[in-house]
Motif scaffolding. Sequence first.
Motif, PDB file in Angstrom:
ATOM      1  N   GLU A   1      24.107  45.653  48.700  1.00 27.35           N
ATOM      2  CA  GLU A   1      24.305  46.321  47.419  1.00 27.35           C
ATOM      3  C   GLU A   1      23.051  47.086  46.997  1.00 27.35           C
TER       4      GLU A   1
ATOM      5  N   ARG B   1      31.730  53.337  53.764  1.00 28.80           N
ATOM      6  CA  ARG B   1      31.826  53.922  52.426  1.00 28.80           C
ATOM      7  C   ARG B   1      30.698  54.917  52.188  1.00 28.80           C
TER       8      ARG B   1
ATOM      9  N   PRO C   1      31.511  38.501  47.706  1.00 26.99           N
ATOM     10  CA  PRO C   1      32.959  38.400  47.506  1.00 26.99           C
ATOM     11  C   PRO C   1      33.774  38.998  48.638  1.00 26.99           C
TER      12      PRO C   1
ATOM     13  N   ASP D   1      38.108  47.012  45.015  1.00 29.11           N
ATOM     14  CA  ASP D   1      36.768  46.473  44.838  1.00 29.11           C
ATOM     15  C   ASP D   1      36.637  45.750  43.507  1.00 29.11           C
ATOM     16  N   ARG D   2      37.176  46.410  42.482  1.00 26.65           N
ATOM     17  CA  ARG D   2      37.084  45.843  41.141  1.00 26.65           C
ATOM     18  C   ARG D   2      37.888  44.548  41.063  1.00 26.65           C
TER      19      ARG D   2
ATOM     20  N   THR E   1      35.742  41.870  42.897  1.00 29.06           N
ATOM     21  CA  THR E   1      34.554  41.388  42.179  1.00 29.06           C
ATOM     22  C   THR E   1      34.938  40.679  40.882  1.00 29.06           C
ATOM     23  N   ARG E   2      36.039  41.159  40.254  1.00 25.20           N
ATOM     24  CA  ARG E   2      36.460  40.495  39.012  1.00 25.20           C
ATOM     25  C   ARG E   2      36.926  39.064  39.308  1.00 25.20           C
TER      26      ARG E   2
ATOM     27  N   THR F   1      33.893  36.928  39.942  1.00 23.30           N
ATOM     28  CA  THR F   1      33.265  36.474  38.691  1.00 23.30           C
ATOM     29  C   THR F   1      34.049  35.300  38.123  1.00 23.30           C
TER      30      THR F   1
ATOM     31  N   GLN G   1      35.685  32.419  34.136  1.00 23.74           N
ATOM     32  CA  GLN G   1      36.192  33.333  33.099  1.00 23.74           C
ATOM     33  C   GLN G   1      36.817  34.581  33.714  1.00 23.74           C
TER      34      GLN G   1
END
Lengths: 297, 361
Positions: free
Chosen positions: B58, B83, B175, B347-348, B351-352, B355, B361
């Motif tokens: 990253e 990417r 992730p 991706d979102r 990663t969500r 988390t 949460q």
Amino acid sequence: MTQGVVARGRAWVAAVPGIWLLVFFLLPFLVVAKLSLSEAAIARPPYLPLWEWDEDYLTITLNLGNYRYLIEDALYINAFLESLRIASVSALMCLLIGYPMAWCIARARPERRNVLLTLVILPFWTSFLLRVYAWIGLLKPNGVINNMLIGAGLIDQPLTLLQTDFAVILGIVYTYLPFLVLPLYANLVKLDGALFEAAEDLGAQPWQTFLTVTLPLSVPGMLAGCLLVFIPAVGEFVIPALLGGADTLMIGKVLWTEFFNNRDWPVASAVAMVMLVVLVLPIMLLRNAQNSSEELA
Amino acid sequence: MKQLPLAALIAASCVAPIASAETLNVYNWSDYIAEDTIEKFTAATGIEVNYDVYDSNEVLEAKMLAGNSGYDIVVPTSDFLQRQISAGAYQPLDKSKLPNLANMDAALMEGLAGYDAGNEHAVIYMWGTTGIGYNVDMINERLGDDAPTDSWALVFDPDVVAKLADCGVSMLDAPTELLPAAMNYLGLDPRSTDKKDFEAGAELLMSVRPHVRYYHSSQYISDLANGDVCVSVGWSGDVFQARDRADEAENGVAVSYVIPKEGALQWFDTMAIPVDAPNPDAAHKFIDFVMDAQITADITNYVWYANGNAASMPLVDEEITSDPGIFPTDAAKANLWASQVYNARQDRNVTRLWTKVKTGQ
């Protein structure tokens, strides 16, 4: 004539911090604000431009979705609240530990004050990162504290100290304590000794003097010190990353995830913008506290 | 407080871009090269090398996408490479300057071509797998002979993990590697991009979450070596480094690495040249130099990661070539999977969910 020269001189002197603020605060702020209205893309840099010239048409695309996203997902609000909570607790702990320190230094003989103040600042001579790593060595399951407790026969199993909210607050209190002690000391040392004598002459016990004279007069110093701890602690990234557990949710970590894991610079910028707005209020309080302490002085 | 490291950072970033014709700026993973490689390169070519390190894709990606990094050689992992290529971050290689390409293993390079069509932008530096490292004695003590040390059950079966919680379980903070591994354990396709599959994987990870001490991508090396954790989902070579460190410290900790029988992620770390590299000529020389059979063999012998260089194999220590954790058997190879590149929405999602796994949460 001379007045004009003085005025011009003043303008030049004022221009130095003005330019400083412009270059190092306002411009980056505008860049972040612009980014927060953009849209993420797989490109270099990884977002779409805000405006485009095509023939005679200027197309401006503002994406408010990043902000909507922050409201829709409870994660961000919870992270903000959790950061505020950890920062408040840390500031309060700093106050409880730092107030007696500042008071003792302010009441010490003047020639000893410098030595004591140097001791407060001394930790800064070692890298902040190294000192946080040192805490890892102290707190880890196989670390100094657990080994001592087990050696003394007080516990059988190592306590889980590291990777907890406790460790984060400990790290913040340890790191930021001088930021509270110094302004509070500056406030306390300026208090007029005649006030304490007067209180004593009028029959007040030492604790009465403290509660009714010293404490109210030191409010601006306490406020300034607490805010100097609170404000950086809210956005703290390094300490929760090193000492906190995976479930320590702080806005600094959320911002890192947005920027690095999601590659979503626009949402990361939106988080940063909201954080700035959340912090403007305490900063204004700090200004007020400083102003009123200047008036007192 | 924070100004200090920041100032150092600014100073460092100012140094990097000042490159004359005779310097090369390399940005590689930490602990990922033989001790004498750079020295030998300078001796052979007269080119001075500035060598910087990072520990996460990253961080590298943020620099590549921002541009003007000042680096001539960087080492992205395959899916990140793909990417970044599509973002236009890398320049095509001039293969006429790379005669040592003939040394490379054709099958592995074809695997890499899945990320970089025609191998236009990158060559394999090292490759490895994402599997499980564990403390042999601690696991044995808690699970006895029934310990599923050949299976992902060691970290994904809540009943098993619960027994290991007290000695410390860690997972990579990655992730895109952990979710597919969990999906694979559930019998789903690890390369699936279906949201339902991601959610199923996340649910499994959450079921073992209470027993996981931390998610981190480099701390487990020293913790495994010191016995501060007893099982880690980690990268092959890093676990072997932990084993080495424990051996050197003679602390009685025995670390082992396994590619679980259900399969594991196979990844390639690749050498590529940023599109705005100040000295692409020297970069080509460096890539060609590293592809030399002896140089690559030296690196593998030092870092314990497999390489993609067929000509170097006779020069690699037998201790390494015969270790199925580094060079998997053909049966194990059949179960390895390549990483899937996700689009922004996926991706979102990933990663969500990650988390959520970590924080609840």
